[in-house]
Design a protein around this motif. Structure first.
Motif, PDB file in Angstrom:
ATOM      1  N   SER A 271       0.827  -1.204   0.000  1.00 44.40           N
ATOM      2  CA  SER A 271       0.000   0.000   0.000  1.00 44.40           C
ATOM      3  C   SER A 271       0.867   1.262   0.000  1.00 44.40           C
ATOM      4  CB  SER A 271      -0.915  -0.025   1.226  1.00 44.40           C
ATOM      5  OG  SER A 271      -1.708   1.118   1.302  1.00 44.40           O
ATOM      6  N   LEU A 272       1.936   1.219   0.781  1.00 48.19           N
ATOM      7  CA  LEU A 272       2.793   2.398   0.927  1.00 48.19           C
ATOM      8  C   LEU A 272       3.483   2.775  -0.382  1.00 48.19           C
ATOM      9  CD1 LEU A 272       3.852   4.321   3.179  1.00 48.19           C
ATOM     10  CD2 LEU A 272       5.781   2.766   3.448  1.00 48.19           C
ATOM     11  N   THR A 273       3.838   1.784  -1.180  1.00 50.92           N
ATOM     12  CA  THR A 273       4.595   2.077  -2.397  1.00 50.92           C
ATOM     13  C   THR A 273       3.699   2.337  -3.603  1.00 50.92           C
ATOM     14  OG1 THR A 273       4.772  -0.296  -2.871  1.00 50.92           O
ATOM     15  CG2 THR A 273       6.597   0.719  -1.660  1.00 50.92           C
ATOM     16  N   ALA A 274       2.362   2.308  -3.406  1.00 51.48           N
ATOM     17  CA  ALA A 274       1.456   2.619  -4.519  1.00 51.48           C
ATOM     18  C   ALA A 274       1.033   4.071  -4.400  1.00 51.48           C
ATOM     19  CB  ALA A 274       0.239   1.708  -4.476  1.00 51.48           C
ATOM     20  N   HIS A 275       1.008   4.781  -5.518  1.00 47.41           N
ATOM     21  CA  HIS A 275       0.721   6.224  -5.415  1.00 47.41           C
ATOM     22  C   HIS A 275      -0.680   6.474  -4.874  1.00 47.41           C
ATOM     23  CE1 HIS A 275      -1.987   6.691  -8.912  1.00 47.41           C
ATOM     24  NE2 HIS A 275      -1.343   5.619  -9.336  1.00 47.41           N
ATOM     25  N   ASP A 276      -1.623   5.541  -5.144  1.00 49.30           N
ATOM     26  CA  ASP A 276      -2.979   5.728  -4.634  1.00 49.30           C
ATOM     27  C   ASP A 276      -3.296   4.809  -3.457  1.00 49.30           C
ATOM     28  OD1 ASP A 276      -2.908   3.414  -6.007  1.00 49.30           O
ATOM     29  OD2 ASP A 276      -4.538   3.861  -7.389  1.00 49.30           O
ATOM     30  N   GLY A 277      -2.261   4.173  -2.916  1.00 45.05           N
ATOM     31  CA  GLY A 277      -2.466   3.332  -1.743  1.00 45.05           C
ATOM     32  C   GLY A 277      -3.141   2.009  -2.022  1.00 45.05           C
TER      33      GLY A 277
ATOM     34  N   ASP B   3     -11.297   7.793  -3.457  1.00 44.26           N
ATOM     35  CA  ASP B   3     -11.316   9.155  -2.932  1.00 44.26           C
ATOM     36  C   ASP B   3     -10.463   9.195  -1.664  1.00 44.26           C
ATOM     37  OD1 ASP B   3     -12.794   7.947  -1.003  1.00 44.26           O
ATOM     38  OD2 ASP B   3     -14.709   8.776  -1.669  1.00 44.26           O
ATOM     39  N   THR B   4     -10.375  10.363  -1.082  1.00 45.26           N
ATOM     40  CA  THR B   4      -9.485  10.538   0.066  1.00 45.26           C
ATOM     41  C   THR B   4      -9.822   9.577   1.196  1.00 45.26           C
ATOM     42  OG1 THR B   4      -9.753  12.845  -0.512  1.00 45.26           O
ATOM     43  CG2 THR B   4      -8.387  12.366   1.409  1.00 45.26           C
ATOM     44  N   ALA B   5     -11.137   9.396   1.440  1.00 47.17           N
ATOM     45  CA  ALA B   5     -11.539   8.579   2.591  1.00 47.17           C
ATOM     46  C   ALA B   5     -11.021   7.157   2.472  1.00 47.17           C
ATOM     47  CB  ALA B   5     -13.060   8.577   2.716  1.00 47.17           C
ATOM     48  N   THR B   6     -11.155   6.595   1.280  1.00 43.80           N
ATOM     49  CA  THR B   6     -10.799   5.187   1.150  1.00 43.80           C
ATOM     50  C   THR B   6      -9.344   4.996   0.725  1.00 43.80           C
ATOM     51  OG1 THR B   6     -11.564   5.155  -1.138  1.00 43.80           O
ATOM     52  CG2 THR B   6     -13.161   4.522   0.568  1.00 43.80           C
ATOM     53  N   ASN B   7      -8.609   6.080   0.516  1.00 45.13           N
ATOM     54  CA  ASN B   7      -7.195   5.933   0.172  1.00 45.13           C
ATOM     55  C   ASN B   7      -6.444   5.393   1.394  1.00 45.13           C
ATOM     56  OD1 ASN B   7      -4.409   6.331  -0.282  1.00 45.13           O
ATOM     57  ND2 ASN B   7      -4.911   7.845  -1.858  1.00 45.13           N
ATOM     58  N   MET B   8      -5.806   4.270   1.209  1.00 42.20           N
ATOM     59  CA  MET B   8      -5.185   3.548   2.311  1.00 42.20           C
ATOM     60  C   MET B   8      -3.692   3.824   2.429  1.00 42.20           C
ATOM     61  SD  MET B   8      -7.308   1.490   3.987  1.00 42.20           S
ATOM     62  CE  MET B   8      -8.680   2.644   3.964  1.00 42.20           C
ATOM     63  N   ARG B   9      -3.167   4.741   1.594  1.00 42.19           N
ATOM     64  CA  ARG B   9      -1.710   4.818   1.484  1.00 42.19           C
ATOM     65  C   ARG B   9      -1.003   5.062   2.801  1.00 42.19           C
ATOM     66  NH1 ARG B   9       2.234   7.906  -2.772  1.00 42.19           N
ATOM     67  NH2 ARG B   9       4.076   6.760  -2.075  1.00 42.19           N
ATOM     68  N   LEU B  10      -1.606   5.847   3.668  1.00 36.86           N
ATOM     69  CA  LEU B  10      -0.980   6.050   4.976  1.00 36.86           C
ATOM     70  C   LEU B  10      -1.599   5.184   6.054  1.00 36.86           C
ATOM     71  CD1 LEU B  10      -0.293   9.865   5.028  1.00 36.86           C
ATOM     72  CD2 LEU B  10       1.316   7.963   4.741  1.00 36.86           C
ATOM     73  N   LYS B 417     -16.926   2.825  13.253  1.00 36.95           N
ATOM     74  CA  LYS B 417     -17.621   3.888  12.526  1.00 36.95           C
ATOM     75  C   LYS B 417     -16.775   5.148  12.379  1.00 36.95           C
ATOM     76  CE  LYS B 417     -22.335   4.249  12.046  1.00 36.95           C
ATOM     77  NZ  LYS B 417     -23.721   4.485  12.470  1.00 36.95           N
ATOM     78  N   LEU B 418     -15.718   5.247  13.148  1.00 33.92           N
ATOM     79  CA  LEU B 418     -14.890   6.455  13.078  1.00 33.92           C
ATOM     80  C   LEU B 418     -14.439   6.687  11.640  1.00 33.92           C
ATOM     81  CD1 LEU B 418     -12.698   5.878  16.266  1.00 33.92           C
ATOM     82  CD2 LEU B 418     -14.724   7.336  16.023  1.00 33.92           C
ATOM     83  N   PRO B 419     -14.571   7.919  11.176  1.00 34.35           N
ATOM     84  CA  PRO B 419     -14.289   8.179   9.756  1.00 34.35           C
ATOM     85  C   PRO B 419     -12.852   7.844   9.358  1.00 34.35           C
ATOM     86  CG  PRO B 419     -15.316  10.083  10.809  1.00 34.35           C
ATOM     87  CD  PRO B 419     -15.012   9.110  11.901  1.00 34.35           C
ATOM     88  N   VAL B 420     -11.947   7.879  10.311  1.00 37.93           N
ATOM     89  CA  VAL B 420     -10.547   7.638   9.999  1.00 37.93           C
ATOM     90  C   VAL B 420     -10.315   6.237   9.436  1.00 37.93           C
ATOM     91  CG1 VAL B 420      -9.901   6.744  12.283  1.00 37.93           C
ATOM     92  CG2 VAL B 420      -8.222   7.989  10.913  1.00 37.93           C
ATOM     93  N   CYS B 421     -11.276   5.340   9.675  1.00 37.18           N
ATOM     94  CA  CYS B 421     -11.085   3.956   9.235  1.00 37.18           C
ATOM     95  C   CYS B 421     -11.219   3.768   7.735  1.00 37.18           C
ATOM     96  CB  CYS B 421     -12.087   3.037   9.937  1.00 37.18           C
ATOM     97  SG  CYS B 421     -11.786   2.896  11.706  1.00 37.18           S
ATOM     98  N   GLY B 422     -11.794   4.737   7.043  1.00 35.71           N
ATOM     99  CA  GLY B 422     -11.807   4.662   5.583  1.00 35.71           C
ATOM    100  C   GLY B 422     -12.788   3.674   4.990  1.00 35.71           C
ATOM    101  N   ALA B 423     -13.989   3.595   5.555  1.00 34.90           N
ATOM    102  CA  ALA B 423     -14.996   2.698   4.977  1.00 34.90           C
ATOM    103  C   ALA B 423     -15.426   3.201   3.601  1.00 34.90           C
ATOM    104  CB  ALA B 423     -16.197   2.625   5.911  1.00 34.90           C
ATOM    105  N   PRO B 424     -15.782   2.281   2.715  1.00 35.68           N
ATOM    106  CA  PRO B 424     -16.284   2.701   1.404  1.00 35.68           C
ATOM    107  C   PRO B 424     -17.694   3.268   1.525  1.00 35.68           C
ATOM    108  CG  PRO B 424     -16.432   0.327   1.615  1.00 35.68           C
ATOM    109  CD  PRO B 424     -15.748   0.812   2.849  1.00 35.68           C
TER     110      PRO B 424
END
Lengths: 458, 458, 458
Positions: A271-277, B3-10, B417-424
């Motif tokens: 996930s870290l190495t993909a630009h979109d995670g 989108d930003t919410a579901t982006n898992m990169r970090l 349910k916390l938004p930080v979890c990135g649910a679709p």
């Protein structure tokens, strides 16, 4: 799509028949049941040593053997089915060369390790060792997947098994190194041998087949079958030929935790190495297994559970980084086209495993191992070697393995270049239709430009 | 589609790395080899107790462990691949959370069951128990499949494993209940926990993703791989940690017959409840397994072969009826969207198994069990409990399990349910493309309205 | 596509319920735990004979049992999924009839082999034997695949299991023949029984379903899962009920080498018999397994490794030739429509195995077997029979098996012809949609002649 060069009608049957007949003759002359599979010998042994049937090695090792067997045929076979149009070749050439290699390995390993009165004794342990040697050939197969004919693969197996047995003999019998799960003998050897073969067989125009050198949705699902069987049974692989008792038990457990930690670092790095995670199936299918490779040498030692986890954790990171950044460099700069990325799954993690093994061995002591020292490091226990010498010999073993693999791979690569082997041209790589009957389904849409029969592939 | 919410990169790498590093630190401080995996301790034990290597627990339990391992990774993983566009998520998130959960479970179960001098001793039995706990998490995963991010799943696993260990401790150590195959601890707990999480995560607009919340032909075939491995290896699951000898043997056999009978009643009910008599793959894939769940508690007892069959027979009927009539009600009235129908496969059959276990325990006697009573019901054998008290405690255990599962599921649901979890979002559930690189294949038909690149999925 | 005849809404539930209830009643009256699964009896046995838990037969045979179990449910089940539109029927009817047959076989084999004081004693060995008997039914299923209703299949299983038990009783108990891996009892019996059923059920207009009587790319991949599990676990199959110790060990190893040699001759013959040298998946999926069938009788004997290889080598050649040249003749001249080609995989290799067994038995001597003679040929060891008489009885056994299979198959074929069984018409064979809910996916291309909903199948 079949031309004269790739037509296998004479080449493949001739190769198979000649090889199998040679094997049958050599088995007839040289191979016999060992004392645990021979009816007379086992009953004599039972009587003279007051043994029971449950002490037959079959009950200690056969479950592990079957797990290893599944890894060879389902694990490796399906792992390579990720290519969209090369499922038959992946799983069935894997089947062919494994069935050949395990027979040939019985002979080659027998010559070097197991001659008794001029005979090769066989039983469940030799079956496991033959499967191990086969695994090494399958790693090399991964490097050249989709670009080789079955005849090339059989020849590669013939020579690789032979060199494997030589290298294994030097490591285990000359240098007294320990490598129960084969970080060096199997993974490092198979990977660098295969990479050198791929180097010699470099195809400058391979991008003509580029559109088939990738996965589709269902081929990735089939590949996950291979991945998971390799992952689940790796504890059995690393422990299959370790000593009875605590050794098998500990090795299996160390590998289990190494793989678990590796899986988390693999997902993280993917996930870290993909630009979109977004996660990449290639990483999950391959890098999550690196923890098993890296625990191949030290798994039987007192690596500790936390030590195993750290090894697996690092292996996963290294492996994903390899897929992401090193594979393109290997292809562009070193002209090594590594179809499955075996350098990332078996090469680097194998070297890591060898180093971890050398370090762990150099720390061995009777204080930690107790009387178990004799099982794991018999030479240290007998006082023939110090722990640091054992560690040094482990390191030397890595060097020997790399040397034989690299040189052997180059030589064998040139042999496989002979036109008689029937390699496919650059434009029809990664395509089952060259060597397989693939069903043609007429397009259902009537008339128009799309109406000629099309290959049905999904 | 990301989108930003579901982006898992970090989020995903951070979660994985932090969890794994915490685990590694805790393993370093707390975990050690047990006396069967430690070289020194095992050799001391062998010497002092005159034991042989074949008495190492490895040989009693490792084959069962590997079967359980296959159920966790292939069984659960592929069972959930029935969704047409969620194969990667099913099999690979199953892989991720299992790899995490088994490590965390080693720690949590170790704290509560296995501390020796402040250390957690591990070996094959703890590995099986860790896999069992993981199974419970995967049941809950089935309820929320397709509607959760990998970060949510890891958090769910973190909390559920912890609560599982607490519940297991209360049942087995405080109440002295028996539950070797986990009808209560694994199935009932996992199902009702997951259903509560699904309730809290209720999505009123989930029908926006309705077109993907179903199977296609090949995804049903992949799911059958999962079903059959669960079905075949369930005898190993239920018997994996029962006492050596007749206990393991009997448990495996009871489960075998329970499952066989369950399969016939499942096919019968599937056809009977369809207006045109056609069989439904959902029933075959799931309800045919209910016999294994329902034999989880009583399987080790003297349930008799015919008793096992009756239990399995009923479990299949209940389970199909649940899929047909109860699941729609759960969704419409109780707002529980249970993707895989875990209530029908694990919930109700788990409760049935608990009841059967309580009744069978209350009938235990030395007349029937002979000296085997000590293995199955040590507290009754020692005279600490009467059979009816044992039965009563089994029933209490079901209540405790339901209580902890329901409450725990609600609390954990709110955490997830916390938004930080990135649910679709509701419109992109059951879709791999959110979290995975999925290959795009350009439509081969040139021009026209169909010419934009399309997701290739089958 | 469902008409009254094939509507299963009443027929299938009734059949399943009645059969299962009869089984449950008979189990209740007749079946009990044997002395290794019964808590009281095992503990008495341990005490009186000073045994240990690791001497419980569970530890000798359960790993083999699980391998056999995988062969039955995954091996046979997926091997038959090669048909493009019959995946559900292949894997799930395989599941249904196996779950029924193993219960019925427990009773039938128990009546004939295992009555103790009017009771049938069951344990892991009876479970293996029940799975073996089930395997025979699945072979017959292969001959009629795609052309039968589930009710027909259940009736076939009912009668075939019964006849199987009779034949097995005559061979093993009356004639004292040896057939541990079932070349005769399982493979020859199942194949010729199935071929006769197919003969009686001959469909003159089957070419109306011709377009579905073939594979597509992914269905061939699923079938390879079945092939490989059968191939890998065949050593466990042949050794599962041989005597403890060297017998299990040797049988597994003989089978391993027989299969390896068979694989090479299969690939060779597949390429050689194709005009363009292309390999045919049908051969690889099936003929490569003939080595396991052919080693079924002699595998436990002192066949020697090279002997095993020669047997496997020949079996592969015979099997491919059968697929290529004999199957079309069987269909055109003898009106036997053998969907899976069971004659080539089980029929001829089974007969070969029986002959090899008879020859090997006639060469048995105390010089070769030592005290192991009592395990393999107890009647010879006791002096009741000479080796040549044993060999002769083996040959007689083949004749008996063929007789019962051929006659039984004809009779049962006529029973299955009864209209009440709900067979599909000639035009809708090899089609899951008759008996299964198959998802309909609306064509995505809007409007035009292609806009009606289409069966989604791939």
């Amino acid at each position: 799509m079949t031309d004269t060069a790739t037509n296998m009608r004479l080449k493949l049957p001739l190769t198979c028949f000649i090889l199998e007949i040679i094997i049958i003759i050599l088995f007839g002359v040289l191979v016999q049941y060992d004392k645990e599979t021979d009816a007379k010998k086992w009953h004599l042994e039972k009587k003279s040593e007051n043994k029971s049937d449950y002490e037959n090695d079959f009950y200690y090792r056969y479950p592990s053997f079957q797990d290893v067997h599944v890894m060879i045929f389902i694990g490796f076979g399906f792992l390579m089915t990720f290519l969209q149009r090369y499922g038959f070749g992946s799983v069935a050439f894997n089947f062919l060369i494994s069935a050949f290699a395990l027979q040939w390995a019985t002979l080659m390993q027998g010559f070097l390790h197991g001659l008794h009165d001029g005979k090769i004794d066989i039983g469940v342990e030799s079956m496991i060792n033959a499967d191990f040697c086969t695994g090494s050939v399958l790693i090399s197969f991964g490097a050249v997947l989709g670009k080789t004919s079955p005849v090339q693969l059989l020849f590669m197996a013939l020579f690789e098994v032979t060199l494997f047995a030589v290298n294994e003999f030097i490591l285990l019998s000359v240098l007294d190194a320990k490598d129960a799960g084969g970080s060096m003998t199997i993974h490092t050897f198979g990977a660098y041998f295969g990479l050198m073969v791929a180097r010699v067989l470099y195809r400058p125009n391979l991008d003509k087949s580029k559109q088939r050198n990738c996965s589709v949705y269902h081929s990735d699902m089939f590949a996950m079958i291979g991945t998971l069987y390799l992952w689940m049974f790796w504890p059995s692989f690393n422990s299959a030929i370790t000593a009875h008792g605590d050794d098998q038990h500990r090795t299996a457990m160390n590998t289990y935790y190494s793989l678990a930690a590796c899986t988390l670092s693999t997902f993280a790095m993917s996930s870290l190495t993909a630009h979109d995670g977004k996660l990449d199936m290639v990483h999950i299918q391959n890098a999550a297994l690196a923890g098993g490779v890296a625990a191949g040498t030290a798994g039987e030692m007192m690596l500790t559970p936390v030590g195993s986890m750290i090894v697996g954790f690092l292996a996963g990171i290294i492996s994903v980084l390899g897929f992401k950044y090193l594979t393109p460099i290997l292809e562009e700069k070193l002209k090594i086209q590594d179809t499955c990325g075996v350098h990332n799954l078996h090469g680097m993690p194998g070297v890591l495993g060898a180093i971890v093994g050398a370090v762990t061995a150099s720390l061995a002591s009777r204080e930690v191992y107790g009387d178990g020292l004799e099982d794991v490091f018999p030479e240290i226990a007998k006082g023939h070697l110090s722990a640091s010498t054992q560690g040094f010999r482990q390191a030397i073993s890595l060097g020997v393995t790399l040397g034989i693999a690299l040189l052997g791979g180059i030589v064998v690569g040139f042999i496989l270049k002979l036109p008689v082997c029937g390699a496919p041209s650059d434009a029809i790589c990664f395509e089952d239709n060259i060597y397989w009957e693939v069903s043609l389904i007429a397009s259902k849409r009537p008339g128009g430009p799309g109406s000629e029969p099309q290959l049905e592939h999904i």
